[in-house]
Motif scaffolding. Sequence first.
Motif, PDB file in Angstrom:
ATOM      1  N   UNK A 105      46.284  -2.588  44.516  1.00  0.00           N
ATOM      2  CA  UNK A 105      47.660  -3.312  44.388  1.00  0.00           C
ATOM      3  C   UNK A 105      47.571  -4.265  43.417  1.00  0.00           C
ATOM      4  N   UNK A 106      46.560  -5.253  43.127  1.00  0.00           N
ATOM      5  CA  UNK A 106      46.309  -6.407  42.417  1.00  0.00           C
ATOM      6  C   UNK A 106      46.335  -5.601  40.820  1.00  0.00           C
ATOM      7  N   UNK A 107      45.648  -4.435  40.754  1.00  0.00           N
ATOM      8  CA  UNK A 107      45.465  -4.000  39.387  1.00  0.00           C
ATOM      9  C   UNK A 107      46.674  -2.972  39.171  1.00  0.00           C
ATOM     10  N   UNK A 108      47.693  -2.896  39.906  1.00  0.00           N
ATOM     11  CA  UNK A 108      48.950  -2.323  39.460  1.00  0.00           C
ATOM     12  C   UNK A 108      50.160  -3.287  39.512  1.00  0.00           C
ATOM     13  N   UNK A 109      49.764  -4.661  39.706  1.00  0.00           N
ATOM     14  CA  UNK A 109      50.948  -5.759  39.666  1.00  0.00           C
ATOM     15  C   UNK A 109      51.071  -6.008  38.360  1.00  0.00           C
ATOM     16  N   UNK A 110      52.360  -6.546  38.264  1.00  0.00           N
ATOM     17  CA  UNK A 110      53.041  -6.822  36.829  1.00  0.00           C
ATOM     18  C   UNK A 110      51.899  -8.111  36.170  1.00  0.00           C
ATOM     19  N   UNK A 111      51.546  -8.840  36.964  1.00  0.00           N
ATOM     20  CA  UNK A 111      50.733  -9.816  36.368  1.00  0.00           C
ATOM     21  C   UNK A 111      49.370  -9.529  35.661  1.00  0.00           C
ATOM     22  N   UNK A 112      48.636  -8.470  36.497  1.00  0.00           N
ATOM     23  CA  UNK A 112      47.522  -7.761  35.811  1.00  0.00           C
ATOM     24  C   UNK A 112      47.809  -7.161  34.501  1.00  0.00           C
ATOM     25  N   UNK A 113      48.919  -6.442  34.613  1.00  0.00           N
ATOM     26  CA  UNK A 113      49.547  -5.526  33.310  1.00  0.00           C
ATOM     27  C   UNK A 113      49.491  -6.678  32.209  1.00  0.00           C
ATOM     28  N   UNK A 114      50.022  -7.824  32.093  1.00  0.00           N
ATOM     29  CA  UNK A 114      50.667  -8.806  31.355  1.00  0.00           C
ATOM     30  C   UNK A 114      49.153  -9.303  30.715  1.00  0.00           C
ATOM     31  N   UNK A 115      48.467  -9.692  31.784  1.00  0.00           N
ATOM     32  CA  UNK A 115      46.842 -10.102  31.289  1.00  0.00           C
ATOM     33  C   UNK A 115      46.141  -9.189  30.483  1.00  0.00           C
ATOM     34  N   UNK A 116      46.169  -7.829  30.705  1.00  0.00           N
ATOM     35  CA  UNK A 116      45.722  -6.923  30.102  1.00  0.00           C
ATOM     36  C   UNK A 116      45.971  -6.624  28.612  1.00  0.00           C
ATOM     37  N   UNK A 117      47.401  -7.105  28.544  1.00  0.00           N
ATOM     38  CA  UNK A 117      48.180  -6.836  27.183  1.00  0.00           C
ATOM     39  C   UNK A 117      47.615  -8.112  26.221  1.00  0.00           C
ATOM     40  N   UNK A 118      47.437  -9.101  26.760  1.00  0.00           N
ATOM     41  CA  UNK A 118      47.085 -10.244  26.113  1.00  0.00           C
ATOM     42  C   UNK A 118      45.645 -10.116  25.687  1.00  0.00           C
ATOM     43  N   UNK A 119      44.822  -9.712  26.700  1.00  0.00           N
ATOM     44  CA  UNK A 119      43.277  -9.598  26.246  1.00  0.00           C
ATOM     45  C   UNK A 119      43.249  -8.375  25.152  1.00  0.00           C
ATOM     46  N   UNK A 120      44.223  -7.401  24.995  1.00  0.00           N
ATOM     47  CA  UNK A 120      44.044  -6.239  24.271  1.00  0.00           C
ATOM     48  C   UNK A 120      44.482  -6.922  22.773  1.00  0.00           C
ATOM     49  N   UNK A 121      45.278  -7.870  22.752  1.00  0.00           N
ATOM     50  CA  UNK A 121      45.986  -8.317  21.480  1.00  0.00           C
ATOM     51  C   UNK A 121      44.686  -9.358  21.085  1.00  0.00           C
ATOM     52  N   UNK A 122      44.171  -9.654  21.762  1.00  0.00           N
ATOM     53  CA  UNK A 122      42.962 -10.875  21.243  1.00  0.00           C
ATOM     54  C   UNK A 122      41.504 -10.434  21.678  1.00  0.00           C
ATOM     55  N   UNK A 123      41.323  -8.996  21.443  1.00  0.00           N
ATOM     56  CA  UNK A 123      40.154  -8.494  21.424  1.00  0.00           C
ATOM     57  C   UNK A 123      39.588  -8.574  20.128  1.00  0.00           C
ATOM     58  N   UNK A 124      38.127  -8.834  20.225  1.00  0.00           N
ATOM     59  CA  UNK A 124      37.350  -8.940  18.931  1.00  0.00           C
ATOM     60  C   UNK A 124      37.693  -7.743  18.077  1.00  0.00           C
ATOM     61  N   UNK A 125      37.503  -6.411  18.820  1.00  0.00           N
ATOM     62  CA  UNK A 125      37.361  -5.095  17.913  1.00  0.00           C
ATOM     63  C   UNK A 125      38.726  -4.731  17.570  1.00  0.00           C
ATOM     64  N   UNK A 126      39.783  -5.409  17.938  1.00  0.00           N
ATOM     65  CA  UNK A 126      41.207  -5.245  17.553  1.00  0.00           C
ATOM     66  C   UNK A 126      41.188  -6.138  16.172  1.00  0.00           C
ATOM     67  N   UNK A 127      40.669  -7.363  16.134  1.00  0.00           N
ATOM     68  CA  UNK A 127      40.601  -8.183  14.933  1.00  0.00           C
ATOM     69  C   UNK A 127      39.770  -7.193  13.864  1.00  0.00           C
TER      70      UNK A 127
END
Length: 148
Positions: A105-127
């Motif tokens: 339930x926590x994994x599928x929550x809106x809060x978790x999805x938003x957190x994952x999105x931010x992590x993806x933006x600031x991932x070292x490999x993305x930069x």
Amino acid sequence: MNYKIDIKRITDGNVHIEGWYLPKDPYSNVFVEVYTNDKKIDNVKFVKTKRQDVAEIYLKDYDGDVFFGFNIEFPYDDNDDLTYKLIIKSKNEKIIEKINKKSIEEFNSFKHKKKEQYIAYFNFNTFKRAFDFLLKEGPTSFYKKAIK
């Protein structure tokens, strides 16, 4: 071992998990086991899938197969107190992911999805990939790709 779970859900009495893993040695075999109350579940469906994106991001000049993705499905008992252990292991590495009703339930929550999105933006490999693209293709191509 790097890994990420992309989908974790309960459907039709089964837990369905999709994601990817990348062992330190990309040529090593990977095995999956699921336990509940220290008892191994035998009817686990494990299918490897191609993940070219993982190979491109994490491995330079890799020429092996790109089956770093996985789909896992196993029966789910609708008991709030029951916790499953998903174990993904290679020769010298092991990942243990605990799965229960609350964690799904926590994994599928809106809060978790938003957190994952931010992590993806600031991932070292993305930069790193963006910088490599900028150097290789130039600022005009980089700008066009960035605003797409």
